[in-house]
Design a protein around this motif. Structure first.
Motif, PDB file in Angstrom:
ATOM      1  N   GLU A 147      -5.450  12.077 -26.792  1.00  0.00           N
ATOM      2  CA  GLU A 147      -6.438  11.951 -27.863  1.00  0.00           C
ATOM      3  C   GLU A 147      -6.012  12.795 -29.052  1.00  0.00           C
ATOM      4  O   GLU A 147      -5.210  13.708 -28.914  1.00  0.00           O
ATOM      5  CB  GLU A 147      -7.806  12.443 -27.367  1.00  0.00           C
ATOM      6  N   GLU A 148      -6.599  12.493 -30.195  1.00  0.00           N
ATOM      7  CA  GLU A 148      -6.375  13.327 -31.362  1.00  0.00           C
ATOM      8  C   GLU A 148      -7.321  14.517 -31.288  1.00  0.00           C
ATOM      9  O   GLU A 148      -8.526  14.353 -31.084  1.00  0.00           O
ATOM     10  CB  GLU A 148      -6.604  12.538 -32.648  1.00  0.00           C
ATOM     11  N   SER A 149      -6.780  15.705 -31.450  1.00  0.00           N
ATOM     12  CA  SER A 149      -7.561  16.942 -31.404  1.00  0.00           C
ATOM     13  C   SER A 149      -8.304  17.132 -32.726  1.00  0.00           C
ATOM     14  O   SER A 149      -7.804  16.756 -33.787  1.00  0.00           O
ATOM     15  CB  SER A 149      -6.629  18.121 -31.154  1.00  0.00           C
ATOM     16  N   LYS A 150      -9.481  17.737 -32.648  1.00  0.00           N
ATOM     17  CA  LYS A 150     -10.257  18.025 -33.855  1.00  0.00           C
ATOM     18  C   LYS A 150      -9.664  19.199 -34.625  1.00  0.00           C
ATOM     19  O   LYS A 150      -9.874  19.332 -35.817  1.00  0.00           O
ATOM     20  CB  LYS A 150     -11.710  18.321 -33.486  1.00  0.00           C
ATOM     21  N   THR A 151      -8.944  20.065 -33.914  1.00  0.00           N
ATOM     22  CA  THR A 151      -8.312  21.209 -34.560  1.00  0.00           C
ATOM     23  C   THR A 151      -6.814  21.197 -34.282  1.00  0.00           C
ATOM     24  O   THR A 151      -6.364  20.721 -33.242  1.00  0.00           O
ATOM     25  CB  THR A 151      -8.900  22.547 -34.043  1.00  0.00           C
ATOM     26  N   ASN A 176      -1.857  18.036 -33.146  1.00  0.00           N
ATOM     27  CA  ASN A 176      -3.163  17.373 -33.169  1.00  0.00           C
ATOM     28  C   ASN A 176      -3.354  16.476 -31.944  1.00  0.00           C
ATOM     29  O   ASN A 176      -4.135  15.539 -31.969  1.00  0.00           O
ATOM     30  CB  ASN A 176      -3.338  16.577 -34.464  1.00  0.00           C
TER      31      ASN A 176
END
Length: 185
Positions: A147-151, A176
């Motif tokens: 998944e794409e990380s928020k941070t 990310n």
């Protein structure tokens, strides 16, 4: 007397030369780290809580580089960190994606791809990188979504998360990208 002075001078010369020749290594560019589940097992010993899993790995730094699909190629076995192959130790039997894992130590490898990673536990231990990886010794091979990380995560990180005593997620994050591997004990 002259012999004693000469001998003493030579001894001092060789000792100072030897001592100056010794140097200590600097800090590793990808420092070693350890993560446990549960995190606070040492504080909860009064309740009989022990560690269920431990992971030992090196944490490379992003340094502005393109990570997955760049320095970590898609579709190739990765040591999952830097330096030595990452090692995971289960202190009790576990289940990952329905597959039973016996108590013990394993190397952790991954094959990153866009949108998914293959997670590999291998019975070979104690070697550098993934250069000697042997698929015949795989104990587990599963695929999980990435998944794409928020941070943005600067240093490669592996941590465990979970609220229940017998369930956790192993989280791997860098740049990310984040990957979650569910584990039951």
């Amino acid at each position: 007397m002259k012999t004693t002075i000469l001998f003493s001078s030579l001894l001092i010369f060789f000792l100072s030369f030897t001592l100056q020749g010794q140097s200590l290594m600097g800090l590793d560019k990808s420092p070693l780290d350890i993560s446990y589940y549960p995190h606070n097992f040492a504080h909860d010993r009064k309740e009989g809580q022990n560690a269920l899993v431990r992971i030992i790995y090196s944490r490379p730094n992003r340094n502005g580089r393109q990570l997955f699909g760049g320095i970590v190629p898609y579709g190739k076995v990765w040591r999952t960190g830097a330096n030595e192959a990452t090692e995971i130790q289960f202190y009790s039997d576990a289940v990952i994606e329905g597959q039973k894992i016996k108590k013990g130590s394993y190397s952790l490898f991954t094959i990153p791809e866009k949108g998914k990673w293959t997670i590999i536990l291998n019975s070979d231990l104690d070697y550098w990188g993934a250069y000697n990886y042997n698929q015949k010794n795989d104990v587990l091979r599963i695929t999980v979504p990435s998944e794409e990380s928020k941070t943005e995560v600067e240093n490669f990180t592996i941590q465990f998360a979970g609220e229940e005593k017998d369930k956790a997620s192993m989280l791997m994050a860098w740049g990310n990208t984040i990957v979650k591997v569910p584990i039951q004990f």
